[in-house]
Design a protein around this motif. Sequence first.
Motif, PDB file in Angstrom:
ATOM      1  N   SER A 101      -3.192 -27.063  -2.783  1.00  0.00           N
ATOM      2  CA  SER A 101      -2.186 -28.095  -2.576  1.00  0.00           C
ATOM      3  C   SER A 101      -2.683 -29.375  -3.235  1.00  0.00           C
ATOM      4  CB  SER A 101      -1.938 -28.323  -1.078  1.00  0.00           C
ATOM      5  OG  SER A 101      -0.960 -29.318  -0.895  1.00  0.00           O
ATOM      6  N   VAL A 102      -1.999 -29.789  -4.282  1.00  0.00           N
ATOM      7  CA  VAL A 102      -2.369 -30.999  -5.005  1.00  0.00           C
ATOM      8  C   VAL A 102      -1.115 -31.832  -5.202  1.00  0.00           C
ATOM      9  CG1 VAL A 102      -4.284 -29.896  -6.208  1.00  0.00           C
ATOM     10  CG2 VAL A 102      -2.031 -29.888  -7.255  1.00  0.00           C
ATOM     11  N   PRO A 103      -1.252 -33.110  -5.520  1.00  0.00           N
ATOM     12  CA  PRO A 103      -0.052 -33.931  -5.764  1.00  0.00           C
ATOM     13  C   PRO A 103       0.796 -33.333  -6.874  1.00  0.00           C
ATOM     14  CG  PRO A 103      -2.020 -35.304  -5.604  1.00  0.00           C
ATOM     15  CD  PRO A 103      -2.500 -33.882  -5.640  1.00  0.00           C
ATOM     16  N   ASN A 104       2.113 -33.252  -6.634  1.00  0.00           N
ATOM     17  CA  ASN A 104       2.965 -32.626  -7.639  1.00  0.00           C
ATOM     18  C   ASN A 104       3.168 -33.502  -8.869  1.00  0.00           C
ATOM     19  OD1 ASN A 104       4.734 -34.555  -6.702  1.00  0.00           O
ATOM     20  ND2 ASN A 104       6.077 -33.101  -5.655  1.00  0.00           N
ATOM     21  N   THR A 105       2.553 -34.687  -8.864  1.00  0.00           N
ATOM     22  CA  THR A 105       2.600 -35.541 -10.052  1.00  0.00           C
ATOM     23  C   THR A 105       1.445 -35.242 -11.006  1.00  0.00           C
ATOM     24  OG1 THR A 105       1.386 -37.252  -8.841  1.00  0.00           O
ATOM     25  CG2 THR A 105       3.793 -37.438  -8.892  1.00  0.00           C
ATOM     26  N   LEU A 106       0.469 -34.471 -10.558  1.00  0.00           N
ATOM     27  CA  LEU A 106      -0.672 -34.132 -11.412  1.00  0.00           C
ATOM     28  C   LEU A 106      -0.181 -33.315 -12.606  1.00  0.00           C
ATOM     29  CD1 LEU A 106      -3.742 -34.413 -11.610  1.00  0.00           C
ATOM     30  CD2 LEU A 106      -3.945 -32.261 -10.376  1.00  0.00           C
ATOM     31  N   ASN A 107      -0.582 -33.730 -13.809  1.00  0.00           N
ATOM     32  CA  ASN A 107       0.035 -33.176 -15.002  1.00  0.00           C
ATOM     33  C   ASN A 107      -1.007 -32.704 -16.015  1.00  0.00           C
ATOM     34  OD1 ASN A 107       1.765 -32.587 -17.153  1.00  0.00           O
ATOM     35  ND2 ASN A 107       1.820 -34.710 -17.831  1.00  0.00           N
ATOM     36  N   PHE A 108      -0.945 -31.411 -16.365  1.00  0.00           N
ATOM     37  CA  PHE A 108      -1.813 -30.855 -17.394  1.00  0.00           C
ATOM     38  C   PHE A 108      -1.003 -30.285 -18.561  1.00  0.00           C
ATOM     39  CE2 PHE A 108      -4.450 -30.105 -13.480  1.00  0.00           C
ATOM     40  CZ  PHE A 108      -5.431 -31.047 -13.772  1.00  0.00           C
TER      41      PHE A 108
END
Length: 261
Positions: free
Chosen positions: A186-193
């Motif tokens: 579960s990580v912030p859904n704004t994290l972007n790769f």
Amino acid sequence: MDYLQSSVFVIVCRSQSNRLPNKCYLPIFNNLSVLEVLLSRLSRYIPNSRIIVATTSSPSDDKICEIATDLSIPFYRGSSINVLDRIINAALLIDSSVQHIIRITADNPLTDPFHTLAALDHHYHYQSDYTDMPTVPVGCKSEIISYEFASFLLKSIEDLSLTEYLTFFLRQDIGQKIEHYTGSISVPNTLNFTLDTQADYDYLLSLFSLFSSPFTTLSTILRILESSSLSKHENMHDSNNAIALLQNDFFIKANFESKSL
């Protein structure tokens, strides 16, 4: 994993991009391109016989086919406009009786094979028509679609040029069974790769420079981020055009009768 024998992993890839042209060819780890890293990560854990690259018939995409061939991965060339048709025909080229399609986009070199396979297991267990991965970071996730549902959409979407925004059609509530794989992450859904802009590429270059291998797993990537001075990259450029379409005449004028229900 017997269900692998009825599933096909389709890598959607083309060289033309409005924001960052030829991004799939950009070097990302040592001398490996974005596409080479993605295909290598997947084929390390998934048989090449179940993976295919779906690209276009445009000459600008010839190099994509060369990369796939060099890695012993098949490719399919089709419409540059109708993405869904290209995905379905690529899957059928691998397996004429395919039951489920795993959609992976080539601008996500850090697609995580472990979570993808776990999501596929979840998808089969719950006999889903569409399974997403909401807790996995953008750029690491995949989507799983039953062949039956994909074929229905191909017949039902009025403007198939809009299937570039396929996720919005997949999530529209028209009777399909939707499952959400959450796993143990579960990580912030704004994290972007994902790789969409020059800023994304600069960030991914910095991130990959911290890796000892292109096969670094998502859990290791998150640990590296926590212990490094590299800040987390947030998704600031979601598809505004697609959202506008979704709010207007983007809906499917039919209902899907799922055989899984």
